[in-house]
Design a protein around this motif. Sequence first.
Motif, PDB file in Angstrom:
ATOM      1  N   MET A   1       0.839  -1.174   0.000  1.00 16.58           N
ATOM      2  CA  MET A   1       0.000   0.000   0.000  1.00 16.58           C
ATOM      3  C   MET A   1       0.883   1.235   0.000  1.00 16.58           C
ATOM      4  N   GLU A   2       0.484   2.191  -0.792  1.00 20.65           N
ATOM      5  CA  GLU A   2       1.154   3.486  -0.829  1.00 20.65           C
ATOM      6  C   GLU A   2       0.099   4.550  -0.552  1.00 20.65           C
ATOM      7  N   VAL A   3       0.406   5.471   0.344  1.00 21.34           N
ATOM      8  CA  VAL A   3      -0.510   6.549   0.701  1.00 21.34           C
ATOM      9  C   VAL A   3       0.178   7.873   0.392  1.00 21.34           C
ATOM     10  N   ILE A   4      -0.493   8.704  -0.394  1.00 18.08           N
ATOM     11  CA  ILE A   4       0.047  10.010  -0.768  1.00 18.08           C
ATOM     12  C   ILE A   4      -0.927  11.077  -0.279  1.00 18.08           C
ATOM     13  N   LEU A   5      -0.428  11.987   0.552  1.00 16.14           N
ATOM     14  CA  LEU A   5      -1.247  13.094   1.031  1.00 16.14           C
ATOM     15  C   LEU A   5      -1.016  14.286   0.114  1.00 16.14           C
ATOM     16  N   GLU A   6      -2.032  14.623  -0.667  1.00 14.54           N
ATOM     17  CA  GLU A   6      -1.943  15.749  -1.595  1.00 14.54           C
ATOM     18  C   GLU A   6      -2.645  16.959  -0.988  1.00 14.54           C
ATOM     19  N   ALA A   7      -2.714  18.029  -1.750  1.00 11.35           N
ATOM     20  CA  ALA A   7      -3.293  19.275  -1.246  1.00 11.35           C
ATOM     21  C   ALA A   7      -4.746  19.114  -0.808  1.00 11.35           C
ATOM     22  N   ASN A   8      -5.548  18.359  -1.575  1.00  9.88           N
ATOM     23  CA  ASN A   8      -6.970  18.225  -1.264  1.00  9.88           C
ATOM     24  C   ASN A   8      -7.445  16.786  -1.159  1.00  9.88           C
ATOM     25  N   ASP A   9      -6.560  15.835  -1.399  1.00 13.86           N
ATOM     26  CA  ASP A   9      -6.973  14.436  -1.450  1.00 13.86           C
ATOM     27  C   ASP A   9      -5.951  13.534  -0.772  1.00 13.86           C
ATOM     28  N   ILE A  10      -6.433  12.367  -0.387  1.00  9.43           N
ATOM     29  CA  ILE A  10      -5.572  11.266   0.015  1.00  9.43           C
ATOM     30  C   ILE A  10      -5.629  10.266  -1.127  1.00  9.43           C
ATOM     31  N   VAL A  11      -4.483   9.911  -1.662  1.00  7.64           N
ATOM     32  CA  VAL A  11      -4.413   8.926  -2.738  1.00  7.64           C
ATOM     33  C   VAL A  11      -3.889   7.631  -2.130  1.00  7.64           C
ATOM     34  N   ILE A  12      -4.656   6.559  -2.312  1.00  5.90           N
ATOM     35  CA  ILE A  12      -4.266   5.254  -1.798  1.00  5.90           C
ATOM     36  C   ILE A  12      -4.051   4.336  -2.985  1.00  5.90           C
ATOM     37  N   LYS A  13      -2.843   3.821  -3.091  1.00  9.23           N
ATOM     38  CA  LYS A  13      -2.522   2.899  -4.173  1.00  9.23           C
ATOM     39  C   LYS A  13      -2.278   1.529  -3.561  1.00  9.23           C
ATOM     40  N   ASN A  14      -3.162   0.628  -3.855  1.00 10.83           N
ATOM     41  CA  ASN A  14      -3.001  -0.750  -3.430  1.00 10.83           C
ATOM     42  C   ASN A  14      -3.016  -1.572  -4.698  1.00 10.83           C
ATOM     43  N   ARG A  15      -4.069  -2.266  -4.964  1.00 12.56           N
ATOM     44  CA  ARG A  15      -4.233  -2.906  -6.274  1.00 12.56           C
ATOM     45  C   ARG A  15      -4.776  -1.895  -7.272  1.00 12.56           C
ATOM     46  N   ASP A  16      -5.673  -1.059  -6.786  1.00 11.09           N
ATOM     47  CA  ASP A  16      -6.267   0.004  -7.588  1.00 11.09           C
ATOM     48  C   ASP A  16      -5.898   1.339  -6.960  1.00 11.09           C
ATOM     49  N   LYS A  17      -6.070   2.386  -7.702  1.00  5.65           N
ATOM     50  CA  LYS A  17      -5.823   3.728  -7.186  1.00  5.65           C
ATOM     51  C   LYS A  17      -7.145   4.300  -6.698  1.00  5.65           C
ATOM     52  N   GLU A  18      -7.164   4.771  -5.477  1.00 11.60           N
ATOM     53  CA  GLU A  18      -8.372   5.332  -4.885  1.00 11.60           C
ATOM     54  C   GLU A  18      -8.051   6.720  -4.345  1.00 11.60           C
ATOM     55  N   MET A  19      -8.923   7.675  -4.645  1.00 11.64           N
ATOM     56  CA  MET A  19      -8.734   9.037  -4.149  1.00 11.64           C
ATOM     57  C   MET A  19      -9.874   9.375  -3.198  1.00 11.64           C
ATOM     58  N   ILE A  20      -9.509   9.951  -2.071  1.00 10.50           N
ATOM     59  CA  ILE A  20     -10.499  10.376  -1.092  1.00 10.50           C
ATOM     60  C   ILE A  20     -10.284  11.861  -0.853  1.00 10.50           C
ATOM     61  N   ALA A  21     -11.273  12.657  -1.181  1.00 12.87           N
ATOM     62  CA  ALA A  21     -11.179  14.100  -0.949  1.00 12.87           C
ATOM     63  C   ALA A  21     -11.281  14.359   0.552  1.00 12.87           C
TER      64      ALA A  21
END
Length: 97
Positions: A1-21
Amino acid sequence: MEVILEANDIVIKNRDKEMIAYNDIESIIIYKSANMDNGIPIMGFEYYYFARIVTKQQKQIDITCLVSRNIDKLLKSHVSGVFFERRHNPFAIIAAK
């Protein structure tokens, strides 16, 4: 799992890419041993903790300290306007849902 904290979203990359505002997050619950607060964990397993992100759609995403040792501090510094809760738990494990 990779978690990226962006300006307005959390991006979670596991098998698929998921964005949570950030504005879709209802709360973030930190499950951590009480001994982690005073800095004197007695047993090795007490270092383990996780953050549970609960969205407004009641979806739960768990991010463990194995992704980042300071996941609680990182989330607090990036996500504003969200209810943070701290739950003391002697065994901060992720239970089956």
